[in-house]
Each structure stands twice: as structure tokens, then as C-alpha cells.
Design an enzyme around this catalytic site. Sequence first.
Site, short mmCIF file in Angstrom:
data_model
loop_
_atom_site.label_atom_id
_atom_site.label_comp_id
_atom_site.label_asym_id
_atom_site.label_seq_id
_atom_site.Cartn_x
_atom_site.Cartn_y
_atom_site.Cartn_z
CE LYS A 78 -28.24 -6.26 5.40
NZ LYS A 78 -26.84 -5.72 6.04
N GLY A 181 -18.79 0.30 -8.31
CA GLY A 181 -19.70 0.86 -7.69
C GLY A 181 -19.69 2.00 -6.78
CB VAL A 182 -19.06 5.48 -7.35
CG1 VAL A 182 -17.58 5.00 -7.38
CG2 VAL A 182 -19.63 5.60 -8.71
N GLY A 183 -21.70 4.31 -5.25
CA GLY A 183 -22.90 4.82 -4.24
C GLY A 183 -22.56 5.34 -3.21
CB VAL A 185 -20.02 2.49 0.94
CG1 VAL A 185 -18.47 1.89 1.52
CG2 VAL A 185 -20.95 2.33 2.13
#
Length: 349
Positions: A78, A181-183, A185
Site C-alpha cells: 500500500k 459511507g456513501v463515497g 463505493v
Amino acid sequence: MESLIKQWDGESVIIRYDRVADAWIFIAIHSTALGPSAGGTRMKPYPHLREALEDALRLSGGMTLKWAAAGNNYGGGKGVIAVPDSLDSQGRSDLLRRYGTFVHQYNGIFFTGPDYGTSSEDMDIIAETGDPYIFGRTKAAGGSGNPGPYTALGVLTSIQVVAEQVFGTSNLEGKKVLVQGVGSVGRGLTTLLRETGAEILISDVDPSLTQYLSDEFGLESIPSDEAYDRPCDIFAPCAVGAILNKETIPRLRCRAVAGAANNQLGTPGDADLLRERDILYAPDFIANCGGAMAIIGMEVQGWSHKEAEEKLVHAIKSNLSQVFQMTKADGCSTDEAGKRIAERRLSGA
Ligand code: PPY
């Protein structure tokens, strides 16, 4: 920072200070047992540098499990770029080019692609200097584009598999699914869920993201500090990591957890807390492998878009059903079972 690295079970960390942008770069190479390390590059400001290193170390370990369980010959890696708040657009592009040069210097021990805070368009810029070690460029530049929709499809599949285990049917019609979380993805997941007839609840620390989905599609939005307490059938964490812990697990009022966030468990022991509460947990590194599998499938193995979808759905169904069989057979947590599947492959390497 020394103690973080001492306690880590990975191979190496590459550190660079970029003086021009006043940015720190960490590349964590957790494992090269199955092949070169690969994983996205995360770019954001961090309040403390220690947290940037911690992200790189933890997330690279998750990638080792993800690649192994998915059956890909890559190891966990990463990249994290900790940037100052003040970085402007030109400064950002220039930094990405220097980052590409940096990745290139390591001659393929680390491959990277998009992650939180970086896009396919950014990969096009990094690839100007980092090619051929950059995945997930735009389709116009010959890459496979944004992996988000593939990750979302894999998470939907995981939700259907846990529903089958818990409710006896993978049909989500009328089932309450809370997407935290609605980024990129999470939002893609809500699009797919709408087609299944599920009742969708959404929550995000950024109200502008939930506002849009509420206005456009009438989805019910929950204040972010109430997401854990809200009764639902399936809780889908698609935001930050470590959100399943000894504070939040007792509050959960769901039957199952399946989502896209990386490193969802605060500690491995939290998987046992979930099991004790009879909440079925789909291990994150299995549920969220869709993007990673699709990137490699389409860019290295020559899969079409359709093949990528079919293969990732198949791999996730097969891995999760093995996980649930193992937990029934010997009472281990689902996280432990998922790790055994990955480790079986790693030890055969
Ligand atoms: C992830 O799934 O968390 C990734 O980092 C996927 C990935 C893998 C390889 C390049 C870019 C992103």
C-alpha cells in the site's frame, strides 16, 4: 513510529520526504510471498504522521490477505502520501509525477493504483513516470478505469450471501440495509441495492453526500453518530476502518455485517464479539476484493468487463460459503476462517 514498525509483521517500509510539496510518502510492502506487492495509493492530509504510517502498515497487511484469498499472485502493498492541506492542483500533479518516478525506481517490487483520495485520472499522471507499474488508469489511457463499481458489485454479492445464511434467501426485497459511507463505493452500492428492492438507509460524516441521495432517490439518511444504533437487517460499512470494536459492537442492531471498508475490525478479537452477538460478519478482505480482482483480471489476465464481473462474483460466493462452512464446523470466527483460506494459499506458495 519505531514501535509501529517493530510490531508489524510485514517485510519492508520505504519512506521518502518530498521537500517540494512538504509531503511524506510511505510504501509498505507487507508480503512478496505470492508475487510482487500491489495495492492502491491513498492520498490525504493526516493530523499526525504516525497515522499515515499506521494506515500504510495496516492496509498493506489487508492486501496480502485479499490477494491470497482472491487467488491472485500478488503480495500485500500500500502507498500512502500524507499531503499538507495547502497543496494546490499544480503542486498535486507535480507531486504525483515525482511519486511515479519513485515507484518506478523500485522496478516492480511494488505496483499501485487508485485508492482513497486518488483517481484513475491521477493514475494517468503517475503513469507518465511510473509506467509499467501503475494499474487503474483511465480507459482512455488504456487502463481499466475506476475499480469502485467492481468493488460495489462484490459487496452486493457478499450482502446477498450473508442474507442467504441468515434469512434463508438471498432476495433482498424489503430487507433493511444500512450503508455507512456513501463515497465512490458506498454510493455505487446504493445504486445496485435499489435494483434489488432493499430498503436502503444511508449515513455519512459529509452531509452533502447523503443529501444528494436523499433528494434524488428518497433514501433515508441517518446522522452518522446514530448509524450503529439504528435497527437494520444488514450493516454495510463502506467508510473508514476499525469501526467494529468493543464500543460499537454492543450497539449494533443488525443480523449481519458486509461492507467495502478495509480493516473493519478494531482488533481480531472483535470478530469473536460479533459471533457472540450472533451477528454474521463477512470478512472485509473477502467482501471488498472485487476492485482488486477486476483490475488485475482486466489489465493482466485480459478479462473483459463481463468476465471480470462474473469471476469476482463467483470467487466471493465461493470464499464466503467456505468461510461459513468452516465456522459451523469448528466454531471459529468468520475472520479467522477467512484468514485460514488466505494462509493456506500463502503457505503453499
Ligand atoms: C484495495 O482493494 O484496497 C486495493 O488497493 C486495490 C488495488 C490493487 C492494485 C492497484 C490498485 C488498487
